[in-house]
Write an enzyme that holds these catalytic residues in place. Structure first.
Site, short mmCIF file in Angstrom:
data_model
loop_
_atom_site.label_atom_id
_atom_site.label_comp_id
_atom_site.label_asym_id
_atom_site.label_seq_id
_atom_site.Cartn_x
_atom_site.Cartn_y
_atom_site.Cartn_z
N LYS A 1 1.08 1.86 -2.83
CA LYS A 1 0.39 0.84 -3.65
C LYS A 1 0.40 1.22 -5.13
O LYS A 1 0.77 0.41 -5.98
CB LYS A 1 -1.07 0.68 -3.19
CG LYS A 1 -1.24 0.22 -1.77
CD LYS A 1 -2.72 0.08 -1.41
CE LYS A 1 -3.49 1.37 -1.51
NZ LYS A 1 -3.02 2.43 -0.61
N SER B 1 -8.65 -1.16 0.33
CA SER B 1 -9.38 -2.39 0.71
C SER B 1 -9.16 -2.73 2.18
O SER B 1 -8.48 -3.70 2.51
CB SER B 1 -9.02 -3.57 -0.20
OG SER B 1 -7.67 -3.62 -0.57
N GLY C 1 -3.22 -1.71 1.41
CA GLY C 1 -2.42 -0.96 2.38
C GLY C 1 -3.03 0.41 2.59
O GLY C 1 -3.92 0.84 1.85
N GLY D 1 -1.29 6.27 0.87
CA GLY D 1 0.06 6.84 0.85
C GLY D 1 1.17 5.82 1.07
O GLY D 1 2.35 6.18 1.09
#
Length: 203
Positions: free
Chosen positions: A18, A86, A12, A15
């Site tokens: 995660k 990612s 994601g 901020g």
């Protein structure tokens, strides 16, 4: 008898939450007797991927390295939790293909909400052109097409998100379901949380 290893992969935007959810899951899994290793993207950058930049090639290399470690841990019965932006779908799918027991958690949050939160001040710098190639601003983020779990961190509390992840892991057979006798009622849980909050242990 040991538990089966698996990889819990959080992806994601910066901020989105995660790391917060990954740390909470790390605690829950340890409490349930699992061996767990958390690979947080920021920490990995300082060690495993030190020297890599933020070009697409370097970002892909970073994810492949994290994926490689997750693969080793998973096949040795350890739960590997990865929390990394990612951003590119292809390399995430490449990692998924190498790890048989792979659960992808997409921590979804609208960009305008993240810009408003901007806890680290990174979005402000990216919008001002002080950070180049910032995911979501000047570099793409490719949403997962078929994640096992979607978290909407602008709508859910962390507690609700964690409960959703635990339920899915139980459904997939990675976590044994907690016996009903061991589960607090909502009111009992609220009393415990209020007490812990009053003591300053949780926010």
């Amino acid at each position: 008898m040991g538990h089966k290893g698996f990889t819990l992969w959080f992806t994601g935007l910066s901020g989105s939450g995660k790391s917060t959810l990954a740390r909470r899951m790390e605690g829950i899994l340890r409490e349930r007797g699992f061996k767990v290793e958390l690979l947080d993207g920021d920490i990995v950058r300082q060690n495993l991927s030190k020297g890599l930049g933020f070009s697409k090639e370097d970002r892909d290399t970073n994810i492949r390295r994290i994926g490689f470690v997750c693969h080793l841990l998973t096949r040795n019965g350890i739960v590997a939790i990865a929390a990394a932006i990612s951003p590119y779908r292809a390399v995430r799918d490449e990692v998924r293909a190498t790890i048989q027991d792979f659960v992808e958690v997409y921590v979804k949050c609208p960009l305008d909400v993240l810009m408003e939160r901007d806890v680290k001040g990174l979005y402000k710098k990216a919008l001002a052109g002080e950070i180049q190639g910032f995911t979501g601003v000047s570099d793409p983020y490719e949403e997962p097409l078929h994640p096992e779990i979607v978290i909407e961190s602008d709508k859910e509390t962390p507690e609700e998100s964690v409960a959703k992840i635990v339920a899915k892991l139980e459904e997939l057979g990675y976590l044994p379901p907690v016996k009903s006798a061991d589960v607090y009622t909502h009111d009992e849980q609220q009393v415990v949380e209020d007490r812990l909050r009053a003591l300053g242990y949780i926010e």
